[in-house]
Motif scaffolding. Structure first.
Motif, short mmCIF file in Angstrom:
data_model
loop_
_atom_site.label_atom_id
_atom_site.label_comp_id
_atom_site.label_asym_id
_atom_site.label_seq_id
_atom_site.Cartn_x
_atom_site.Cartn_y
_atom_site.Cartn_z
N ILE A 167 3.26 16.88 11.59
CA ILE A 167 4.57 16.32 11.21
C ILE A 167 4.37 15.23 10.15
N SER A 168 5.00 15.46 9.01
CA SER A 168 4.85 14.51 7.91
C SER A 168 5.95 13.44 8.01
N LEU A 169 5.53 12.19 7.90
CA LEU A 169 6.50 11.08 7.96
C LEU A 169 7.47 11.19 6.78
N TYR A 170 6.92 11.51 5.60
CA TYR A 170 7.76 11.62 4.41
C TYR A 170 8.81 12.72 4.59
N ASN A 229 0.78 -1.25 0.00
CA ASN A 229 0.00 0.00 0.00
C ASN A 229 0.81 1.29 0.00
N PHE A 230 2.10 1.19 0.20
CA PHE A 230 2.96 2.38 0.13
C PHE A 230 3.84 2.25 -1.12
N PRO A 231 4.05 3.32 -1.86
CA PRO A 231 4.95 3.23 -3.01
C PRO A 231 6.41 3.31 -2.53
N GLY A 232 6.83 2.26 -1.82
CA GLY A 232 8.14 2.26 -1.14
C GLY A 232 9.30 2.56 -2.05
N LYS A 233 9.28 1.92 -3.23
CA LYS A 233 10.40 2.10 -4.17
C LYS A 233 10.46 3.56 -4.63
N SER A 234 9.29 4.10 -4.95
CA SER A 234 9.25 5.49 -5.43
C SER A 234 9.71 6.46 -4.36
N ILE A 235 9.26 6.24 -3.13
CA ILE A 235 9.67 7.14 -2.04
C ILE A 235 11.18 7.03 -1.85
N ALA A 236 11.69 5.80 -1.90
CA ALA A 236 13.13 5.57 -1.69
C ALA A 236 13.95 6.33 -2.73
N ILE A 237 13.54 6.22 -3.98
CA ILE A 237 14.28 6.88 -5.07
C ILE A 237 14.20 8.40 -4.90
N ASN A 238 13.00 8.85 -4.56
CA ASN A 238 12.77 10.28 -4.38
C ASN A 238 13.61 10.88 -3.27
#
Lengths: 202, 261
Positions: free
Chosen positions: A161-164, A61-70
């Motif tokens: 507070i945003s986790l991202y 449910n989380f775009p983990g790969k995309s967040i990681a790259i970002n």
């Protein structure tokens, strides 16, 4: 007069369609959050299996790969394929450990999805979850994006507070400390993941 | 025939509206170059990072040894006792909250805070019971740091204060202004009962810490760089408090390309 009625009907349709989209996302989110809470509340489940179930739900449910790259930006671009792949796997586990650890604290509390709205400009759903604690209520806002008929949680906001944003800041700081070397970051990430995992299963 | 036409137009609009929305939500075509997602992190000016990290380390140990165990013990008290202590402490803050609301031009909020203080101090037995909340007088927080920010004073550099934790130049000044002008502290000092001031500060710290035990532990246990995580959290939290607007609207939106999934 007829033009005004038409205009109002048009506005009504747009508003209705936005609220339908928001409620569809809320229903999906509730189902996924419940999966995690059920995993926490099942006393017969060994801790390792419980975490694996939660990790699977989070990874779906989380775009983990995309967040990681970002988050890793240029360091990701400069790394070789093996280091990149290693980083993605470690980051996904890191994300799962973070969210699992946060939700563990709320696993015995009741919650309700109190508000959902659709940000047409950015194509993002905002879903407010009210958690009822002994000493009051707490609001967690989920930012959800629909992509190719799938929903993805792109951020969690607790007390402003945003986790991202927090993760981005934290990883930027660590990348600076290791001269933007993704392989060195992986070593640190591996260590913290191991320690977090031990804490969550024990 | 005209009615039929109108009906067809009506359904076409619905159909087009849904498809436009569905299509648009799938059309997230940012790419990996679109990395500049927010300016929050870049805005944190931390020239004293080395010293700050050392003080942060000291605070972290003090938290683990003293504050966290005390907060955990406090959390074992019956809920009405915890609520009573929390309400009492919050009630004492209200005169200065009202002053800051006035200084920020929030007349209505200042009147509400004054009303809260009067109701809770009397009917609420010296602030132990939050009667005002049931009357629709909501608790709102404002301090001198927020007032200075509203007046256009910038953050200044990031500072970690011994025992008090994360702050910045502006908020530290605000904290000193609070200490100097707080009527309860001033009254206690004038009566030769200055010991009340550190006791009140400590009780407030324990009460606040008890409300975020799980969150702090989650952050501490799972952070790659705990110092940077706390620094970022502090700035985000303060920004939300200063702007008094919906938290989720304020926090920068991550523009993530999910083409990678």
């Amino acid at each position: 007069m007829i033009n005004l009625v038409r205009f109002l009907v048009f506005i009504f349709i747009i508003v209705l369609s936005l609220s339908l989209k928001a409620s569809e996302a809320s229903n999906w989110l509730k189902k996924e959050v419940d999966k995690i809470l059920i995993a926490y509340q099942d006393p017969n489940l060994p801790n390792e299996n419980r975490f694996l179930l939660i990790e699977q739900t989070i990874n779906n449910n989380f775009p983990g790969k995309s967040i990681a790259i970002n988050i890793a930006k240029q360091s990701y671009k400069n790394a070789n394929e093996e280091t990149r792949s290693n980083y993605i796997n470690l980051f996904k586990r890191h994300l799962a450990l973070n969210i699992a650890s946060l939700m563990q604290g709320y696993s015995n509390q009741k919650y309700q999805l109190t508000d959902s709205r659709y940000d047409e400009k950015n194509k993002v759903n905002y879903i407010d979850m009210e958690i009822y604690l002994d000493t009051g209520e707490m609001i967690v806002t989920w930012r959800v994006l629909k992509h190719k008929e799938r929903y993805f949680v792109i951020d969690l906001i607790i007390s402003g507070i945003s986790l991202y944003e927090t993760k981005r800041s934290e990883f930027n700081s660590m990348l600076k400390n290791v001269d933007n070397d993704l392989a060195k970051l992986n070593e640190e990430l591996h260590k913290i993941n191991e320690s977090s995992y031990q804490k969550i299963i024990n | 025939m005209n009615k039929l036409k109108q009906l067809l137009i009506f359904f076409s609009i619905i159909f087009i509206s849904f498809n436009l929305n569905a299509g648009a939500s799938d059309d997230v075509k940012t790419n990996s170059e679109d990395f500049e997602t927010s300016i929050v992190e870049d805005e944190i000016y931390d020239p004293l990072e080395g010293i700050n990290r050392a003080i942060f380390g000291f605070n972290n140990v003090a938290d683990k040894i003293i504050l966290e165990p005390t907060a955990k013990g406090y959390k074992k008290l019956p809920t009405p006792v915890q609520s009573g202590v929390g309400n009492f402490i919050n009630n004492l803050k209200l005169p200065l909250v009202a002053v800051n609301q006035l200084l920020q031009g929030q007349g209505k909020n200042a009147a509400e805070s004054t009303g809260r203080f009067l109701v809770n101090s009397t009917i609420g037995i010296f602030g132990l019971i939050d009667v005002a909340d049931n009357l629709g007088l909501e608790q709102k927080e404002e301090d001198f740091g927020q007032t200075l920010a509203k007046w256009g004073v910038g953050d200044g550099f990031y500072i970690v204060l011994p025992l008090f934790g994360p702050s910045n130049l502006r908020d530290t000044s605000g904290m000193f202004m609070t200490m100097m002008t707080d009527p309860v502290n001033a009254y206690a000092a004038s009566q030769g009962e200055a010991w009340v001031i550190p006791l009140r500060t400590a009780a407030n710290a324990v009460d606040q810490r008890s409300k975020i035990i799980d969150e702090v532990n989650a952050l501490r246990d799972n952070s790659l760089d705990y110092y940077a995580a706390v620094r970022s959290s502090y700035y985000q939290n303060r920004k939300a408090a200063i702007n008094n607007i919906d938290d989720s609207d304020l926090t920068p939106l991550p523009l993530i390309s999910i083409e990678f999934e």
